[in-house]
Design an enzyme around this catalytic site. Structure first.
Site, PDB file in Angstrom:
ATOM      1  N   GLU A 157      -5.021   7.801   8.888  1.00  0.00           N
ATOM      2  CA  GLU A 157      -4.898   8.710   7.735  1.00  0.00           C
ATOM      3  C   GLU A 157      -3.406   9.027   7.556  1.00  0.00           C
ATOM      4  O   GLU A 157      -2.772   9.565   8.456  1.00  0.00           O
ATOM      5  CB  GLU A 157      -5.697  10.011   7.891  1.00  0.00           C
ATOM      6  CG  GLU A 157      -7.196   9.839   7.887  1.00  0.00           C
ATOM      7  CD  GLU A 157      -7.765   9.325   6.563  1.00  0.00           C
ATOM      8  OE1 GLU A 157      -7.101   9.454   5.518  1.00  0.00           O
ATOM      9  OE2 GLU A 157      -8.881   8.779   6.585  1.00  0.00           O
ATOM     10  N   SER A 158      -2.859   8.712   6.389  1.00  0.00           N
ATOM     11  CA  SER A 158      -1.405   8.746   6.222  1.00  0.00           C
ATOM     12  C   SER A 158      -0.740  10.093   6.549  1.00  0.00           C
ATOM     13  O   SER A 158       0.246  10.103   7.285  1.00  0.00           O
ATOM     14  CB  SER A 158      -0.986   8.233   4.843  1.00  0.00           C
ATOM     15  OG  SER A 158      -1.500   9.016   3.807  1.00  0.00           O
ATOM     16  N   CYS A 205       0.837  -1.215   0.000  1.00  0.00           N
ATOM     17  CA  CYS A 205       0.000   0.000   0.000  1.00  0.00           C
ATOM     18  C   CYS A 205       0.869   1.263   0.000  1.00  0.00           C
ATOM     19  O   CYS A 205       1.683   1.452   0.906  1.00  0.00           O
ATOM     20  CB  CYS A 205      -0.906  -0.010   1.233  1.00  0.00           C
ATOM     21  SG  CYS A 205      -1.814   1.537   1.452  1.00  0.00           S
ATOM     22  N   VAL A 214      -5.284   1.433   6.335  1.00  0.00           N
ATOM     23  CA  VAL A 214      -3.873   1.504   6.715  1.00  0.00           C
ATOM     24  C   VAL A 214      -3.275   2.709   5.995  1.00  0.00           C
ATOM     25  O   VAL A 214      -3.745   3.055   4.903  1.00  0.00           O
ATOM     26  CB  VAL A 214      -3.117   0.198   6.352  1.00  0.00           C
ATOM     27  CG1 VAL A 214      -3.654  -0.956   7.149  1.00  0.00           C
ATOM     28  CG2 VAL A 214      -3.150  -0.109   4.867  1.00  0.00           C
ATOM     29  N   LYS A 231     -10.686  -8.145   6.593  1.00  0.00           N
ATOM     30  CA  LYS A 231     -10.087  -7.532   7.782  1.00  0.00           C
ATOM     31  C   LYS A 231     -10.542  -8.197   9.086  1.00  0.00           C
ATOM     32  O   LYS A 231     -11.714  -8.527   9.230  1.00  0.00           O
ATOM     33  CB  LYS A 231     -10.464  -6.044   7.828  1.00  0.00           C
ATOM     34  CG  LYS A 231      -9.920  -5.261   6.657  1.00  0.00           C
ATOM     35  CD  LYS A 231     -10.634  -3.941   6.485  1.00  0.00           C
ATOM     36  CE  LYS A 231     -10.254  -3.337   5.145  1.00  0.00           C
ATOM     37  NZ  LYS A 231     -11.124  -2.233   4.753  1.00  0.00           N
TER      38      LYS A 231
END
Length: 239
Positions: free
Chosen positions: A83-84, A30, A70, A57
């Site tokens: 949240e990246s 990802c 993720v 999941k």
């Protein structure tokens, strides 16, 4: 405790996060999760990684993050962050050694604005390959992507720097990198032909030890995306 194989529905939940660590819930392929992996590695933060099967999941993961996304971080106190960009900002703030974001408020705002601009670019990396697979004419989309990449190129030309905020890597470089790493897999490498300075930036990024430590080979990516496109993603490919 670091796991490579992904946890799926029905799997037992991992134990508590060790006191001097932070836990990253991730998925090996990802690009959003890779942002957090880049920051963790660059800052030398002690962490463990738990990979999640995003197609199936585990319930215990959805209890931690109802969105099921993720990257997700968990602290030893059970605090959960996701949240990246938020996870990466959090890591930079909580672990002040080797800061990746500038301390100057305006410079920090500039990085946030650039990230906002880049968030409008990432959909093209999915739309174009999908359109191609469906036999659609993607020339207009490719033209739009090239225009947006030209703006990033121009930014580097004006700044006369190796990276987007100077001559060393900062947060914004790591936030954008995962998609450039995948250009060959998405068959979009030619989109850099008219942006020589941006192309040079990708070369500088590939020399970075953190980038080297978090990337997969083109063949591994291609094999994973083949399973992903078929609707049966093999999150444990290559293990």
């Amino acid at each position: 405790m670091t796991t490579e194989k992904s946890f799926a529905k029905g799997s037992a939940a991992p134990g508590p996060v060790p006191k001097d660590h932070i836990r990253l819930y991730s998925m090996r392929f990802c690009p959003f999760a890779q942002r957090a992996r880049l920051v963790l590695h660059a800052k030398g933060i002690k962490h463990d990684t738990v990979n999640i099967n995003l197609k199936d999941k585990p319930d215990w993961f959805l209890e931690k993050n109802p969105l099921g996304l993720v990257p997700t971080l968990e602290t030893p106190n059970g605090q959960v962050i996701y949240e990246s960009p938020i996870t990466c900002d959090y890591l930079d703030e909580v672990y002040p050694e080797k800061k990746l974001l500038p301390s100057d408020p305006f410079e920090k705002a500039q990085q946030k604005m650039m990230l906002e601009h880049f968030s409008k670019i990432t959909p093209y990396f999915y739309k174009i390959p999908m359109g191609r697979r469906n036999g659609e004419d993607v020339s207009t989309l490719e033209g739009e992507l090239k225009e947006k990449l030209a703006k990033l190129n121009e930014d580097l030309v004006i700044k006369k720097t190796k990276f987007f905020a100077g001559d060393s890597i900062t947060m914004i470089d790591y936030m954008m990198w995962p998609w450039f790493e995948r250009l060959e897999i998405f068959e979009l490498k030619h989109c850099l032909d008219e942006t020589p300075v941006l192309k040079k930036w990708t070369g500088h990024m590939l020399e970075d030890p953190t980038v080297k430590a978090t990337m997969h080979s083109v063949d591994t990516y291609k094999a994973f995306y083949k399973t992903y496109i078929a609707g049966k993603p093999n999150y444990d490919y290559g293990l």
